[in-house]
Design a protein around this motif. Structure first.
Motif, PDB file in Angstrom:
ATOM      1  N   LYS A 306       0.749  -6.685 -18.821  1.00  0.00           N
ATOM      2  CA  LYS A 306       1.532  -7.698 -18.114  1.00  0.00           C
ATOM      3  C   LYS A 306       0.988  -7.939 -16.700  1.00  0.00           C
ATOM      4  N   VAL A 307       1.205  -9.145 -16.218  1.00  0.00           N
ATOM      5  CA  VAL A 307       0.936  -9.474 -14.816  1.00  0.00           C
ATOM      6  C   VAL A 307       2.204  -9.165 -14.037  1.00  0.00           C
ATOM      7  N   VAL A 308       2.083  -8.274 -13.070  1.00  0.00           N
ATOM      8  CA  VAL A 308       3.253  -7.722 -12.391  1.00  0.00           C
ATOM      9  C   VAL A 308       3.108  -7.882 -10.883  1.00  0.00           C
ATOM     10  N   VAL A 309       4.199  -8.260 -10.233  1.00  0.00           N
ATOM     11  CA  VAL A 309       4.239  -8.302  -8.776  1.00  0.00           C
ATOM     12  C   VAL A 309       5.376  -7.414  -8.299  1.00  0.00           C
ATOM     13  N   ALA A 310       5.085  -6.533  -7.349  1.00  0.00           N
ATOM     14  CA  ALA A 310       6.114  -5.737  -6.689  1.00  0.00           C
ATOM     15  C   ALA A 310       6.103  -6.084  -5.206  1.00  0.00           C
ATOM     16  N   VAL A 311       7.273  -6.279  -4.643  1.00  0.00           N
ATOM     17  CA  VAL A 311       7.383  -6.634  -3.227  1.00  0.00           C
ATOM     18  C   VAL A 311       7.527  -5.358  -2.402  1.00  0.00           C
ATOM     19  N   LEU A 312       6.594  -5.177  -1.467  1.00  0.00           N
ATOM     20  CA  LEU A 312       6.724  -4.143  -0.436  1.00  0.00           C
ATOM     21  C   LEU A 312       7.412  -4.828   0.736  1.00  0.00           C
ATOM     22  N   SER A 313       8.659  -4.467   1.018  1.00  0.00           N
ATOM     23  CA  SER A 313       9.476  -5.339   1.861  1.00  0.00           C
ATOM     24  C   SER A 313       9.445  -5.031   3.348  1.00  0.00           C
ATOM     25  N   GLY A 314       9.043  -3.814   3.745  1.00  0.00           N
ATOM     26  CA  GLY A 314       9.039  -3.513   5.171  1.00  0.00           C
ATOM     27  C   GLY A 314       8.310  -2.222   5.483  1.00  0.00           C
ATOM     28  N   GLY A 315       7.953  -2.068   6.745  1.00  0.00           N
ATOM     29  CA  GLY A 315       7.176  -0.902   7.142  1.00  0.00           C
ATOM     30  C   GLY A 315       7.634  -0.219   8.411  1.00  0.00           C
ATOM     31  N   ASN A 316       8.910  -0.395   8.778  1.00  0.00           N
ATOM     32  CA  ASN A 316       9.411   0.203  10.014  1.00  0.00           C
ATOM     33  C   ASN A 316      10.023   1.571   9.726  1.00  0.00           C
ATOM     34  N   MET A 317       9.179   2.592   9.804  1.00  0.00           N
ATOM     35  CA  MET A 317       9.625   3.940   9.447  1.00  0.00           C
ATOM     36  C   MET A 317       9.568   4.873  10.644  1.00  0.00           C
ATOM     37  N   ASP A 318      10.608   5.675  10.768  1.00  0.00           N
ATOM     38  CA  ASP A 318      10.663   6.703  11.803  1.00  0.00           C
ATOM     39  C   ASP A 318       9.493   7.670  11.649  1.00  0.00           C
ATOM     40  N   GLY A 319       8.847   7.987  12.768  1.00  0.00           N
ATOM     41  CA  GLY A 319       7.666   8.845  12.732  1.00  0.00           C
ATOM     42  C   GLY A 319       7.938  10.226  12.174  1.00  0.00           C
ATOM     43  N   ALA A 320       9.098  10.785  12.503  1.00  0.00           N
ATOM     44  CA  ALA A 320       9.426  12.124  12.005  1.00  0.00           C
ATOM     45  C   ALA A 320       9.614  12.116  10.490  1.00  0.00           C
ATOM     46  N   LEU A 321      10.249  11.068   9.975  1.00  0.00           N
ATOM     47  CA  LEU A 321      10.424  10.964   8.528  1.00  0.00           C
ATOM     48  C   LEU A 321       9.085  10.807   7.836  1.00  0.00           C
ATOM     49  N   LEU A 322       8.207   9.980   8.383  1.00  0.00           N
ATOM     50  CA  LEU A 322       6.888   9.782   7.794  1.00  0.00           C
ATOM     51  C   LEU A 322       6.101  11.079   7.809  1.00  0.00           C
ATOM     52  N   SER A 323       6.137  11.792   8.911  1.00  0.00           N
ATOM     53  CA  SER A 323       5.416  13.063   8.999  1.00  0.00           C
ATOM     54  C   SER A 323       5.930  14.060   7.980  1.00  0.00           C
ATOM     55  N   GLY A 324       7.261  14.089   7.819  1.00  0.00           N
ATOM     56  CA  GLY A 324       7.847  15.005   6.862  1.00  0.00           C
ATOM     57  C   GLY A 324       7.443  14.685   5.438  1.00  0.00           C
ATOM     58  N   ILE A 325       7.413  13.400   5.100  1.00  0.00           N
ATOM     59  CA  ILE A 325       7.013  12.998   3.745  1.00  0.00           C
ATOM     60  C   ILE A 325       5.574  13.342   3.477  1.00  0.00           C
ATOM     61  N   LEU A 326       4.712  13.077   4.443  1.00  0.00           N
ATOM     62  CA  LEU A 326       3.285  13.360   4.266  1.00  0.00           C
ATOM     63  C   LEU A 326       3.000  14.858   4.206  1.00  0.00           C
ATOM     64  N   ALA A 327       3.861  15.656   4.832  1.00  0.00           N
ATOM     65  CA  ALA A 327       3.653  17.106   4.852  1.00  0.00           C
ATOM     66  C   ALA A 327       4.125  17.787   3.586  1.00  0.00           C
ATOM     67  N   GLU A 328       4.912  17.081   2.770  1.00  0.00           N
ATOM     68  CA  GLU A 328       5.420  17.686   1.547  1.00  0.00           C
ATOM     69  C   GLU A 328       4.289  17.911   0.546  1.00  0.00           C
TER      70      GLU A 328
END
Length: 329
Positions: A306-328
């Motif tokens: 299938k031809v599929v489109v997914a919308v990435l809707s935003g990129g405003n993420m708290d730095g601490a949350l991003l660091s925590g996710i990447l560290a997992e």
């Protein structure tokens, strides 16, 4: 029997595209061979983290505020938002020389509060568990004469968000594709209502799915029952941008008519999508903006051939949350 008219139609989205042209970014459709190989489909991702103010919200805010008679609204505009809509309203109000007051939850990510304030807005914080943001906004409007810019339940906001779908269809056509599936995040439903209106007007057979966090799946349940459902109190998720109690009054009739259904993703699946976007696409996507990608990666629906489109809707993420996710691990 004729169905009730919906809040917007395709012509409204075309008009919105004309208003925002030269102001909003025409964001790209991204693709990656690994994503196609993993899913068995031809997958495209609409990259709204690259939009002005970091999310699709700029489109709807600009389309709404551009039509306000500024001479008759000295009190400016007011909005309630966990962050992305507030930033968009603040930036657009500044562009048009209007004051903006944004009612934000006290536990909103610090980056969203700071960025909203950086656009010149006055911030009013509230307790999302004990206070009514709409009532606070109504009081401000009564005191100042400001105009409310709703986050999703407004025809001009929905039409502005629908330009995401318009661009998807134009860019796919230029590549020789027609979408079979479109997946989009859903909170109050303004983005997906606009996207569905634009896509289904040009590809009537396309199946469009709302994607929500597991604890906030009000749209999925509402689509299944045919009537608006509410989320149970006390639910939690890292997807702060799409936390709403129930579908919108204007958005749900559109989504009930145009959507194929709703999908649910866990916070762990969302974390995986955030990491995938950074490592493979080199794009930072906030949790609420990554739910559609999470649904693809988690195999929530068959994409084979299938031809599929997914919308990435935003990129405003708290730095601490991003660091925590990447560290997992």
């Amino acid at each position: 029997m004729l169905q009730d008219p919906l809040a917007i139609d395709f012509a409204d989205i075309q008009a919105a595209a004309g208003r925002i042209a030269g102001h909003a970014v025409r964001t790209p459709l991204l693709s990656h061979p690994d994503l196609d190989a993993r899913t068995g489909g031809r997958v495209f991702l609409k990259a709204e983290p690259l939009q002005r103010t970091g999310s699709f919200k700029f489109r709807g805010a600009f389309n709404r505020i551009a039509q306000i008679d500024r001479a008759l609204t000295p009190g400016g505009v007011v909005a309630f938002s966990s962050g992305n809509h507030g930033q968009a309203v603040a930036a657009t109000a500044r562009h048009f020389g209007l004051p903006a007051t944004i009612v934000m939850p006290a536990d909103a990510p610090a980056i969203k509060v700071e960025l909203t304030r950086s656009h010149g807005a006055t911030i009013v914080l509230y307790d999302r568990f004990g206070e009514d943001r709409a009532a606070i906004a109504a009081r401000i409007i009564a005191e100042t004469g400001a105009v409310l810019v709703p986050p999703y339940d407004d025809p001009n906001v929905i039409a502005g968000q629908g330009t995401v779908g318009l661009e998807i269809m134009e860019d796919l056509a230029a590549l020789g594709f027609v979408p079979d599936l479109v997946l989009c995040c859903c909170g109050g439903g303004g983005l997906i209502a606009g996207v569905a209106t634009a896509v289904r007007a040009q590809a009537p057979e396309a199946a469009i799915y709302a994607v929500e966090p597991e604890a906030f799946d009000d749209t999925a349940r509402s689509l299944a029952s045919g009537t608006p459902e509410r989320n149970a109190p006390g639910g939690t998720t890292i997807c702060d941008a799409i936390v709403t109690p129930t579908p919108g009054q204007l958005t749900f009739p559109i989504n009930r008519r145009l959507l194929a259904g709703g999908l649910r993703v866990s916070d762990d699946e969302v974390r995986g999508a955030v990491v995938y976007a950074i490592r493979h696409l080199k794009v930072v996507v906030e949790p609420g903006g990554a739910v559609a990608l999470a649904a693809l990666l988690a195999g929530k629906i068959d994409l084979s051939g299938k031809v599929v489109v997914a919308v990435l809707s935003g990129g405003n993420m708290d730095g601490a949350l991003l660091s925590g996710i990447l560290a997992e691990p």
